[in-house]
Design a protein around this motif. Structure first.
Motif, PDB file in Angstrom:
ATOM      1  N   TYR A 162      29.754 -16.222  39.790  1.00  0.00           N
ATOM      2  CA  TYR A 162      29.194 -17.244  38.907  1.00  0.00           C
ATOM      3  C   TYR A 162      29.176 -16.805  37.442  1.00  0.00           C
ATOM      4  CZ  TYR A 162      27.767 -19.437  43.238  1.00  0.00           C
ATOM      5  OH  TYR A 162      27.774 -20.022  44.475  1.00  0.00           O
ATOM      6  N   ASN A 163      29.921 -15.749  37.154  1.00  0.00           N
ATOM      7  CA  ASN A 163      30.027 -15.264  35.775  1.00  0.00           C
ATOM      8  C   ASN A 163      28.665 -14.954  35.160  1.00  0.00           C
ATOM      9  OD1 ASN A 163      32.902 -15.513  35.643  1.00  0.00           O
ATOM     10  ND2 ASN A 163      32.660 -17.722  35.353  1.00  0.00           N
ATOM     11  N   GLU A 196      26.497 -12.271  33.777  1.00  0.00           N
ATOM     12  CA  GLU A 196      26.857 -10.970  33.236  1.00  0.00           C
ATOM     13  C   GLU A 196      25.629 -10.102  32.955  1.00  0.00           C
ATOM     14  OE1 GLU A 196      29.300 -11.507  29.835  1.00  0.00           O
ATOM     15  OE2 GLU A 196      30.949 -12.438  30.942  1.00  0.00           O
ATOM     16  N   ASN A 255      29.287 -11.909  39.859  1.00  0.00           N
ATOM     17  CA  ASN A 255      30.633 -12.059  39.287  1.00  0.00           C
ATOM     18  C   ASN A 255      31.229 -13.425  39.612  1.00  0.00           C
ATOM     19  OD1 ASN A 255      30.684  -9.504  38.132  1.00  0.00           O
ATOM     20  ND2 ASN A 255      31.517  -8.538  39.965  1.00  0.00           N
TER      21      ASN A 255
END
Length: 227
Positions: free
Chosen positions: A137-138, A140, A135
């Motif tokens: 470092y985004n 997904e 999360n």
């Protein structure tokens, strides 16, 4: 600048990005791993934890001064270099690119494995920590992927309960907190299955079990044959 102006400035979007408090441990772990994997990594980490080298002094013409870099011992020079590296890491962060971080995290979740002897809660917390890193470092993943990875990594004694979850629960909408809460209700039974499996795969335990389950007739017959 008035106090009000300072408060407004602090709440503005032009300050450096800050981590949420619940992300500190995760970020600290990433930084520590990055440091110790560099040359003289342990010395770099110790520089962060204990502070930089206190440079030795030398008396020269009645005046005490810090030694120059060229006057340091070999070990002191290495420590001084590590202090600089530690400072740069703290100020600049790791040198990994966003793509490298993403690849590393995807690899970690692919290789995520149950550790023998750990409780369901320990397993859940480790998995949650990895998701927290993603999360940050985004990076997904679909909720279905997260849940499937979590369930499929559980050891064999959980197979019945994992199957029940997959048949009944909606893995596209359920989260791992809910899965952990449900599975936690069955941890006692899962542990019983594990112990039973361990006994059945232990040759000595099998012999003991066989001897205990022999009928009196078999024992008498064995005694007669041996006489």
């Amino acid at each position: 600048m008035t106090l009000v102006d300072k408060v407004i400035l602090l709440g503005a979007n032009n300050h450096l990005p800050m981590l949420e408090k619940d992300m500190y441990d995760s970020w600290k772990r990433i930084m520590e791993l990055y440091m110790v994997n560099r040359q003289h990594g342990q010395m770099i980490l110790e520089s962060v934890e204990n502070g930089p080298l206190i440079w030795p002094t030398i008396d020269e013409n009645g005046v005490t001064r810090p030694r120059k870099y060229s006057e340091l011992t070999h070990a002191e020079a290495i420590q001084a270099d590590c202090d600089v590296k530690a400072t740069n890491i703290i100020l600049q962060g790791t040198s990994m690119t966003k793509q490298e971080r993403e690849c590393k995290l995807y690899d970690e979740i692919d290789k995520f494995a149950y550790k023998k002897g750990e409780t369901l809660r320990d397993f859940y917390l480790r998995f949650s920590l990895l998701l927290n890193d993603m999360n940050i470092y985004n990076v997904e993943l679909e909720q279905f992927q997260v849940n499937t990875e979590f369930l499929n990594t559980l050891p064999p004694e959980w197979s019945k309960f994992v199957t029940d979850v997959k048949l009944v629960w909606g893995l596209h909408t359920t989260n791992i907190d809910q899965l952990h809460a449900y599975l936690g209700q069955h941890e006692f039974h899962a542990n019983e299955v594990r112990l039973m499996h361990e006994r059945n795969t232990d040759p000595l335990a099998l012999v003991a079990t066989h001897q205990m389950t022999q009928s009196p007739y078999q024992n008498h017959q064995n005694s007669y044959q041996n006489s």
